[in-house]
Structures are given as structure tokens and as C-alpha cells.
Scaffold this motif. Sequence first.
Motif, mmCIF file in Angstrom:
data_model
loop_
_atom_site.group_PDB
_atom_site.id
_atom_site.type_symbol
_atom_site.label_atom_id
_atom_site.label_comp_id
_atom_site.label_asym_id
_atom_site.label_seq_id
_atom_site.Cartn_x
_atom_site.Cartn_y
_atom_site.Cartn_z
ATOM 1 N N TYR A 47 1.225 -1.099 -0.003
ATOM 2 C CA TYR A 47 0.178 -0.697 -0.223
ATOM 3 C C TYR A 47 1.160 0.837 0.137
ATOM 4 N N GLY A 48 0.110 2.110 -0.784
ATOM 5 C CA GLY A 48 1.406 3.349 -0.994
ATOM 6 C C GLY A 48 1.044 4.909 -1.374
ATOM 7 N N THR A 49 1.402 6.059 -1.435
ATOM 8 C CA THR A 49 0.650 7.009 -1.743
ATOM 9 C C THR A 49 2.662 7.269 -2.655
ATOM 10 N N ILE A 50 1.689 8.180 -4.102
ATOM 11 C CA ILE A 50 3.060 8.482 -4.720
ATOM 12 C C ILE A 50 2.189 9.772 -5.540
ATOM 13 N N LEU A 51 3.178 11.045 -4.328
ATOM 14 C CA LEU A 51 3.595 12.185 -4.490
ATOM 15 C C LEU A 51 3.896 13.359 -5.730
ATOM 16 N N LEU A 52 3.549 13.365 -6.927
ATOM 17 C CA LEU A 52 4.530 13.685 -8.102
ATOM 18 C C LEU A 52 3.962 15.398 -8.444
ATOM 19 N N MET A 80 12.092 -7.799 -3.713
ATOM 20 C CA MET A 80 11.382 -8.295 -2.427
ATOM 21 C C MET A 80 10.820 -9.747 -2.118
ATOM 22 N N GLY A 81 9.876 -10.087 -3.339
ATOM 23 C CA GLY A 81 9.445 -11.782 -2.637
ATOM 24 C C GLY A 81 7.832 -11.183 -2.214
ATOM 25 N N LEU A 82 7.385 -10.024 -2.292
ATOM 26 C CA LEU A 82 5.897 -9.754 -1.599
ATOM 27 C C LEU A 82 4.465 -10.541 -2.620
ATOM 28 N N PRO A 83 3.456 -10.194 -1.439
ATOM 29 C CA PRO A 83 2.636 -10.438 -3.284
ATOM 30 C C PRO A 83 2.159 -9.838 -3.441
ATOM 31 N N ASN A 84 2.024 -9.555 -5.089
ATOM 32 C CA ASN A 84 2.113 -8.912 -6.297
ATOM 33 C C ASN A 84 0.478 -7.706 -6.267
ATOM 34 N N GLU A 85 -0.325 -8.222 -5.106
ATOM 35 C CA GLU A 85 -1.747 -7.250 -4.916
ATOM 36 C C GLU A 85 -0.679 -5.737 -4.475
ATOM 37 N N PHE A 86 -1.699 -4.669 -4.995
ATOM 38 C CA PHE A 86 -0.542 -3.207 -4.686
ATOM 39 C C PHE A 86 -1.977 -2.462 -5.100
ATOM 40 N N VAL A 87 -2.146 -1.077 -3.961
ATOM 41 C CA VAL A 87 -2.740 -0.364 -3.631
ATOM 42 C C VAL A 87 -2.590 1.108 -3.675
ATOM 43 N N ILE A 88 -2.166 1.387 -5.201
ATOM 44 C CA ILE A 88 -1.053 3.179 -4.390
ATOM 45 C C ILE A 88 -1.679 3.860 -5.141
ATOM 46 N N GLU A 89 -2.422 4.653 -3.993
ATOM 47 C CA GLU A 89 -2.629 5.892 -3.918
ATOM 48 C C GLU A 89 -1.928 7.436 -4.964
ATOM 49 N N PHE A 90 -2.188 7.838 -5.841
ATOM 50 C CA PHE A 90 -1.292 9.063 -6.601
ATOM 51 C C PHE A 90 -2.394 10.705 -6.621
ATOM 52 N N PHE A 91 -1.768 11.332 -5.924
ATOM 53 C CA PHE A 91 -1.692 12.726 -6.006
ATOM 54 C C PHE A 91 -0.392 13.638 -7.448
#
Length: 121
Positions: A47-52, A80-91
Motif C-alpha cells: 500500500y502506498g502513496t505517490i506524490l508527483l 522483495m518477494g511480496l504478493p503482487n497485489e498493491f493499492v497505490i494512491e496518486f496525487f
Amino acid sequence: MNLKLKRLVRTHSSEQYALFDLAQTDVEDQPITIGKLDLHYTGEGTYGTILLWDMASQRMNPERRRMFVHALLSELVLPMGLPNEFVIEFFAPTLDEYEVFHNLDADADDPGAASAQADPR
């Protein structure tokens, strides 16, 4: 765009990166910051956030932005061998009122002293 990531913080379950475009430089010939990325790793995915910053975002159409995000995640998450699922918020904020608050310049004689410094990047 010639992207460079600089890790700012790393914990056992999260990371924060500054994003730079090496193809663009400031008046001191340093690469300009185009944004930042915060990632949080869990057993279920990332899970994460990208601020561009707005100036960089305006140069990307939605498809190019999608490719940019997927390329970032492929480079950082998959190894890193983590699951492929992700949720990334973009702002895409403007930097008109961007400020960084810290106490790094606090007077050594006054441990309670803090300063607010605006970082134009």
C-alpha cells in the motif's frame, strides 16, 4: 525522463523515496525532485502513496502515468518477494504551499526549540 530514486527512510515494513529526474537540473546543476513515494508492506500486499509534483504530472498523460507507477512498483516490490497485489494512491499537488517541518536545526542548548523550514523542492 531519467528517473532516480533516493531512499529517505526504511523500516521493517515501509520505505519512503524521493523521486528525481536526472534529465532536469536546478540552478545549482542538481537533479530536480519530481515527487516522492511512500510504501507500506503487509502480508497481503503493498500500500502506498505517490506524490508527483504538478509540474511533472502535467507532462504525463494517464497511460504514461500508469506505466510509470507500474515500473516503479516492479522495481521496488517484486524483488522483495511480496504478493503482487498493491493499492497505490496518486496525487499531483502544486508546490505553492509545500512546507517541511523539522527540528534538525534546533539549538543544542534548547532541546524544545523547533524550526519550520520551507523546502522549495
